[in-house]
Design a protein around this motif. Structure first.
Motif, PDB file in Angstrom:
ATOM      1  N   LEU A  25       0.760  -1.137   0.081  1.00 15.58           N
ATOM      2  CA  LEU A  25       0.004   0.312   0.110  1.00 15.58           C
ATOM      3  C   LEU A  25       0.846   1.113  -0.213  1.00 15.58           C
ATOM      4  CD1 LEU A  25      -2.849  -1.182   2.478  1.00 15.58           C
ATOM      5  CD2 LEU A  25      -2.694  -0.900   0.150  1.00 15.58           C
ATOM      6  N   VAL A  26       2.030   1.298   0.822  1.00 18.54           N
ATOM      7  CA  VAL A  26       2.760   2.497   0.949  1.00 18.54           C
ATOM      8  C   VAL A  26       3.467   2.383  -0.556  1.00 18.54           C
ATOM      9  CG1 VAL A  26       5.036   3.249   1.946  1.00 18.54           C
ATOM     10  CG2 VAL A  26       3.136   2.233   3.263  1.00 18.54           C
ATOM     11  N   THR A  29       1.276   4.213  -2.940  1.00 22.64           N
ATOM     12  CA  THR A  29       1.025   5.525  -2.826  1.00 22.64           C
ATOM     13  C   THR A  29       2.128   6.270  -3.331  1.00 22.64           C
ATOM     14  OG1 THR A  29      -0.217   4.996  -0.645  1.00 22.64           O
ATOM     15  CG2 THR A  29       0.563   7.297  -1.015  1.00 22.64           C
ATOM     16  N   LEU A  30       3.506   5.745  -3.046  1.00 26.59           N
ATOM     17  CA  LEU A  30       4.619   6.482  -3.529  1.00 26.59           C
ATOM     18  C   LEU A  30       4.705   6.492  -4.929  1.00 26.59           C
ATOM     19  CD1 LEU A  30       7.402   5.301  -1.134  1.00 26.59           C
ATOM     20  CD2 LEU A  30       6.365   7.354  -1.305  1.00 26.59           C
ATOM     21  N   LYS A  57      -4.684  -0.948  -4.765  1.00 28.58           N
ATOM     22  CA  LYS A  57      -4.562  -1.050  -3.307  1.00 28.58           C
ATOM     23  C   LYS A  57      -5.921  -1.417  -2.734  1.00 28.58           C
ATOM     24  CE  LYS A  57      -2.843   3.100  -2.285  1.00 28.58           C
ATOM     25  NZ  LYS A  57      -2.612   4.648  -2.201  1.00 28.58           N
TER      26      LYS A  57
END
Lengths: 161, 433
Positions: A25-26, A29-30, A57
């Protein structure tokens, strides 16, 4: 979650999976931010890229964090969400039907076929929703995959207590 | 009374009741947020060119907040996994051995950080950020020249296209290519429906807004004059005199009476608030009052929530605010070796509209605050439930029936993941598109 998935080993495996999904998920986002900052995209492309990453996601969150992956045998949840989708889509279709037009994409008039399709959706989806509901309600008993007698026996036993 | 099926699955549904309940609730939530998302999409694609302020969001802050929420979503599921193993609490000092309570507090901390960023930084910083539209396009062109000439010159090599741009000033090109495209269009385009044509139209008609912060303004100093008194309000003469005394006139014999019967200046050169309060008290007790502007005083401030109605409120024929000092966005001005935003002075007589980035500003901000506000309300509700579950009253369930408590935490987790899910879609929609 069914009982076979309650063993300590399985929980340990789950915990590892949770960390992994958190990482995914991180990273998602990145990637979204990096793509937006570095690439010079038109609005349409940016929408497709951004929402696709969001969908991936979301799929991870639903499948792993909400452990839907292991719950899907439990058909009630699936039914609930499918019904919601049809009901919602039907509602939206009706609204579009009532409006009689769709917004103009990229400042161009939408071909007539669009409102017609929207109207059809507005009719078909609530109708299908109704049919599915009736079908489901007319099913006499268990939607659970387990054999029927077993829970009945359990129930009787617990009543005696 | 014992609630059935809090632990064992109900035979006909195959789920314990709490879980089916939370999924039904989430289904209704899907419809609630789905309706708002659909509204957003319809408004977005139906918006006229150059009216959707998509480029104003701080994507770094948004991404940071997304990470915080993702972390909280992971923590809440780890908390549940610890309960599933029967581990209520562990040592704070080693996160590897954290139990349910530690992970849950970590979740609460993340949720609080998320709301703090939103409610004490993101929203308030929008409430002090302004757009100003002018009545006359000539004024707009002058202000752009004044505010951005220097930046235009500095970016000349990037902006200037010898063939096409000869007729445009550098300040105008800077505003178009560095600010307007960034805010309303993702890319520069000369086609129909593209940024260039939309900008030209906004420039010519004067519908282009300048953005920035208010650094200070000149506010009216007001004279409050009593022009007469009638016992309409059911206030007696002596009571009316008392009101005048309470407003600070001298207590000498006959002063109040003379003011009441003949009228005259009550307060000179007072601030707006003092004058308005006096006016309210006086008119309530039967006086007729005239306010007039005695002069203007400069004020240093960064006001919140200003609107057009405030700056040009009529006070005896003159506006409440005469001029504002406006620090323009994306402008640079060097003074004593420090770089500031270039400050221009705007006369309120030229202003058609002034609005901070509040919901009233535009359709974009209207739906932005609606969706993020509803989402934030869910986060806030989640914090309350988590705190309840962490308090002794909530933990009592654990000591009575471990499985029931574990299931309760699982259902809360499902709700929390849904809140995370909504944000996963909100982030690209609001911050990128």
């Amino acid at each position: 979650m069914s009982d076979s998935h309650d063993s300590p080993n399985f929980i340990q495996y789950l915990i590892k999976l949770f960390y992994l999904v958190g990482g995914v998920l991180v990273a998602g986002t990145l990637i979204t931010v990096l793509i937006d900052v570095t690439l010079d995209m038109s609005l349409g492309i940016a929408a497709i890229v951004g929402l696709s990453i969001a969908l991936v996601k979301a799929a991870f969150v639903v499948a792993i964090f909400m452990h839907y992956k292991w719950d899907k045998k439990l058909i009630m949840i699936t039914w609930t969400m499918i019904m919601t989708f049809f009901f919602f889509a039907g509602m939206m279709g009706l609204i579009m039907w009532a409006e009689g037009d769709l917004p103009r994409w990229g400042r161009e008039e939408v071909p007539t076929i669009w409102p017609v399709l929207a109207s059809l959706l507005g009719l078909l989806l609530p109708a299908s929703f109704t049919i599915f509901t009736i079908k489901m309600l007319s099913q006499p008993t268990a939607v659970e995959a387990e054999p029927v007698p077993k829970p009945k026996a359990k129930r009787a036993a617990s009543k005696k207590k | 009374m014992e609630i059935p099926y809090t632990v064992k699955p109900r035979p006909d549904t195959g789920l314990y009741n709490g879980k089916l309940g939370i999924w039904l609730f989430l289904a209704s939530e899907v419809m609630l947020f789905g309706a708002l998302f659909s509204s957003y999409v319809l408004l977005r694609v139906g918006a006229a060119d150059g009216t959707w302020s998509m480029g104003l969001m701080d994507i770094v802050v948004g991404a940071g907040n997304t990470m915080v929420l993702i972390a909280s979503s992971m923590f809440v599921v780890l908390a549940w996994a610890q309960l599933k193993q029967g581990k209520l609490s562990g040592p704070w000092s080693s996160p590897r051995n954290w139990g349910y309570i530690q992970w849950k507090w970590a979740t609460v901390a993340c949720a609080v950080i998320f709301l703090m960023v939103k409610w004490s930084y993101e929203w308030p910083s929008k409430f002090v950020h302004y757009d100003v539209w002018f009545k006359n396009s000539a004024v707009l062109h002058n202000k752009v020249e004044e505010g951005y000439h220097h930046d235009g010159v500095a970016h000349k090599s990037e902006l200037w296209d010898e063939e096409k741009d000869k007729k445009f000033s550098l300040a105008r090109l800077y505003v178009e290519k560095e600010i307007y495209v960034e805010r309303f269009f993702k890319t520069y385009s000369e086609e129909d429906g593209g940024s260039h044509k939309a900008f030209n139209k906004a420039w010519d008609t004067g519908s282009l807004a300048l953005s920035g912060h208010i650094n200070g303004y000149e506010e009216a100093q007001i004279n409050v004059e009593v022009t007469g008194w009638k016992p309409d309000a059911g206030v007696s003469e002596s009571e009316a005199d008392k009101i005048l005394l309470g407003l600070g006139i001298s207590g000498e014999e006959g002063v109040a009476k003379r003011l009441r019967s003949q009228g005259g200046l009550l307060k000179g050169n007072v601030s707006y608030d003092v004058a308005k309060r006096a006016e309210y008290k006086l008119t309530k007790s039967g006086f007729s009052v005239a306010l007039s502007v005695a002069g203007y005083e400069p004020v240093e401030a960064h006001p919140y929530f200003w609107r057009t109605g405030r700056i040009n409120e009529d006070i005896g024929g003159k506006p409440r605010v005469k001029s504002i000092r406006f620090a323009l966005d994306a402008s640079h001005h060097e003074e004593n070796g420090e770089i500031h935003h270039k400050e221009i002075t705007i006369n309120t007589a030229d202003v058609k509209r002034l609005n901070s980035y509040e919901p009233k500003h535009s359709t974009f901000f209207g739906i932005y605050y609606t969706i993020t506000g509803l989402h934030a309300a869910h986060v806030f509700g989640g914090i309350i439930v988590m705190l309840y579950n962490l308090l002794p009253i909530g933990l009592a369930t654990w000591h009575r029936d471990r499985e029931q408590y574990t299931n309760r935490i699982e259902t809360f987790g499902l709700f929390w993941h849904f809140v995370d899910l909504v944000w996963i879609f909100l982030f690209p929609i609001l911050y990128i598109l």
